[in-house]
Motif scaffolding. Structure first.
Motif, PDB file in Angstrom:
ATOM      1  N   GLN A 109     -40.123  15.648  20.618  1.00  0.00           N
ATOM      2  CA  GLN A 109     -40.915  16.275  21.667  1.00  0.00           C
ATOM      3  C   GLN A 109     -40.199  17.535  22.140  1.00  0.00           C
ATOM      4  O   GLN A 109     -39.076  17.837  21.722  1.00  0.00           O
ATOM      5  N   SER A 110     -40.857  18.252  23.009  1.00  0.00           N
ATOM      6  CA  SER A 110     -40.341  19.559  23.427  1.00  0.00           C
ATOM      7  C   SER A 110     -38.931  19.477  23.995  1.00  0.00           C
ATOM      8  O   SER A 110     -38.089  20.357  23.741  1.00  0.00           O
ATOM      9  N   HIS A 111     -38.653  18.422  24.767  1.00  0.00           N
ATOM     10  CA  HIS A 111     -37.331  18.327  25.390  1.00  0.00           C
ATOM     11  C   HIS A 111     -36.225  17.993  24.397  1.00  0.00           C
ATOM     12  O   HIS A 111     -35.036  18.084  24.722  1.00  0.00           O
ATOM     13  N   ASP A 112     -36.589  17.577  23.159  1.00  0.00           N
ATOM     14  CA  ASP A 112     -35.579  17.300  22.130  1.00  0.00           C
ATOM     15  C   ASP A 112     -35.149  18.556  21.374  1.00  0.00           C
ATOM     16  O   ASP A 112     -34.080  18.570  20.742  1.00  0.00           O
ATOM     17  N   PRO A 114     -34.350  21.908  22.244  1.00  0.00           N
ATOM     18  CA  PRO A 114     -33.215  22.782  22.577  1.00  0.00           C
ATOM     19  C   PRO A 114     -31.880  22.301  22.018  1.00  0.00           C
ATOM     20  O   PRO A 114     -31.048  23.116  21.601  1.00  0.00           O
ATOM     21  N   GLN A 143     -42.350  26.077  20.218  1.00  0.00           N
ATOM     22  CA  GLN A 143     -42.173  26.250  21.656  1.00  0.00           C
ATOM     23  C   GLN A 143     -43.113  27.308  22.223  1.00  0.00           C
ATOM     24  O   GLN A 143     -43.510  27.239  23.384  1.00  0.00           O
ATOM     25  N   ARG A 146     -47.136  25.604  20.692  1.00  0.00           N
ATOM     26  CA  ARG A 146     -47.467  24.171  20.789  1.00  0.00           C
ATOM     27  C   ARG A 146     -48.445  23.748  19.693  1.00  0.00           C
ATOM     28  O   ARG A 146     -49.212  22.801  19.872  1.00  0.00           O
TER      29      ARG A 146
END
Length: 266
Positions: A109-112, A114, A143, A146
């Motif tokens: 997911q997006s938070h993984d 970076p 990012q 999406r």
């Protein structure tokens, strides 16, 4: 990802230094053959065009011979191959560095992302680091958009550009593979012309033995050129095939372990 990814091997010497060392090795190779092969011997004439006495009317004075020029070009080719082999080793080390989570149950997911970007940062530039570059580019695209479809499109475009860049990096090697036999043929033509100059139309008896010998020697440059060109072609194909295989593996690894696991959420 909890485990620390291994770092690639230490940076290789600069490409210009490798090429310079290859030319120096070529000079040493010629010097070694000169020391080992007596002038006028069969191998000295074949490999170096080194005669006990300079042939009549020959424009080449040892060591400035066609064979020695081809030897230097051969070692220049070895230098180019070494540069490509060093790049190949770097890319292979990155393929083994486990830059992405490889557990099939993982969903990204997006938070993984970076943390993954931070891991590949500094491992790629415009010339090296194909796999980290693909990962970084795909994450940036996801990012910003999406959209997994756009990530796939960017991945395909990047792989096409990388394949084209890889092909361009072999341009000098392909030229050397072509120019070595060309120079060999030129040497043969010059040798035949010199042999024909031995014919005296005003003389009753012609020196057929000397003419035949000169004609035989004239073909040595072509023989040596074809052998050296065949060696370069073999090594070129082996290294280029390995690099192209790594390119395909990098694309597949990124697709399986990053693109197919991206989850945009709601």
């Amino acid at each position: 990802m909890s485990e620390q990814s291994p770092q690639p091997s230490a940076p290789s010497p600069a490409a210009w230094l490798v090429r310079l060392l290859a030319l120096i090795a070529g000079i040493l190779f010629i010097a070694l053959l000169t020391a080992l092969l007596p002038p006028g011997s069969a191998l000295a004439v074949l490999l170096l065009d080194h005669h006990a006495a300079p042939p009549p009317n020959s424009p080449f004075l040892y060591p400035l011979t066609i064979q020695n020029l081809m030897h230097l070009l051969l070692f220049a080719g070895f230098g180019e191959l070494t540069v490509r082999w060093q790049a190949l080793r770097y890319e292979a080390a990155l393929m083994s560095a486990h830059l992405l989570p490889e557990d099939p149950r993982v969903v990204l997911q997006s938070h993984d992302l970076p943390a993954i970007r931070a891991q590949v940062a500094g491992r790629h530039d415009g010339e090296r680091g194909l796999l980290p570059g693909l990962i970084d580019l795909c994450i940036l695209q996801f990012q910003s958009s999406r959209s997994v479809d756009q990530v796939v499109s960017v991945l395909n475009s990047s792989l096409e550009l990388s394949a084209h860049r890889l092909d361009l990096q072999y341009a000098m090697l392909r030229y050397l593979v072509w120019v070595i036999p060309t120079i060999g043929f030129i040497g043969t033509v010059i040798g035949i012309a010199l042999a024909l100059n031995l014919i005296d139309p005003n003389a009753g008896a012609q020196p057929l033995g000397e003419i035949a010998k000169a004609l035989g020697v004239s073909f040595y440059t072509t023989l040596v050129a074809l052998i050296e060109s065949a060696i370069l072609v073999l090594l070129l194909n082996l290294v280029q095939t390995r690099e192209e295989r790594l390119l395909n593996q990098a694309g597949h690894y990124t697709l399986v372990n990053l693109v197919n696991r991206l989850y945009a959420g709601h």
